[in-house]
Design a protein around this motif. Structure first.
Motif, short mmCIF file in Angstrom:
data_model
loop_
_atom_site.label_atom_id
_atom_site.label_comp_id
_atom_site.label_asym_id
_atom_site.label_seq_id
_atom_site.Cartn_x
_atom_site.Cartn_y
_atom_site.Cartn_z
N TYR A 71 0.83 -1.21 0.00
CA TYR A 71 0.00 0.00 0.00
C TYR A 71 0.86 1.27 0.00
O TYR A 71 0.43 2.31 -0.47
N TYR A 74 1.34 3.07 -3.31
CA TYR A 74 0.26 3.94 -3.81
C TYR A 74 0.56 5.41 -3.58
O TYR A 74 0.07 6.26 -4.32
N ARG A 84 -6.47 3.12 -8.03
CA ARG A 84 -7.49 2.09 -8.25
C ARG A 84 -7.03 1.06 -9.27
O ARG A 84 -7.24 -0.14 -9.10
N GLN A 87 -4.54 -1.19 -7.61
CA GLN A 87 -5.24 -2.01 -6.63
C GLN A 87 -6.01 -3.14 -7.31
O GLN A 87 -6.00 -4.28 -6.84
#
Length: 95
Positions: A71, A74, A84, A87
Motif C-alpha cells: 500500500y 500507492y 485504483r 489495486q
C-alpha cells in the motif's frame, strides 16, 4: 536485494533523464530479485508520467518482499484512478 545494491540501482536510475531509460534498468536489475515496499515506492516516484508509474508499480508487485506493505507504493501515484488501477491489478493477481 542488499541495501547497497538498492542504493546503487537507485543512483543509476536517477542518472537517467527519461522514463523510457529508467524502466528497462529497473526491470533488468529486479528480474530475479526482491525489494521492500518502501524501495518500490522510491523507484516508482522517480518516474515522470503516471502511466509509467502504474506500469512499474504493477511490475514491482511481484518483486516486493513485504507485500503486506505494498500500500505504501500507492503514495507514489498521482491520481486516485491510478491507485485504483494498481489495486485492481493486485486483487486480480490473487484470484
Amino acid at each position: 536485494m542488499a541495501p547497497q545494491e538498492v542504493a546503487d540501482l537507485f543512483d543509476a536510475v536517477q542518472r537517467q533523464p527519461f522514463d523510457d531509460n529508467k524502466l528497462p534498468i529497473i526491470r533488468g536489475a529486479l528480474q530475479d530479485a526482491a525489494i521492500s515496499a518502501d524501495d518500490a515506492r522510491r523507484f516508482v516516484s522517480t518516474l515522470s508520467f503516471d502511466r509509467n508509474r502504474i506500469e512499474l508499480a504493477k511490475y514491482l508487485y511481484t518483486h516486493v518482499a513485504d507485500r503486506q506493505n505494498f500500500y505504501r507504493v500507492y503514495e507514489a501515484l498521482q491520481y486516485p484512478s491510478s491507485i485504483r488501477e494498481v489495486q485492481q491489478y493486485v486483487e486480480s493477481y490473487h484470484r
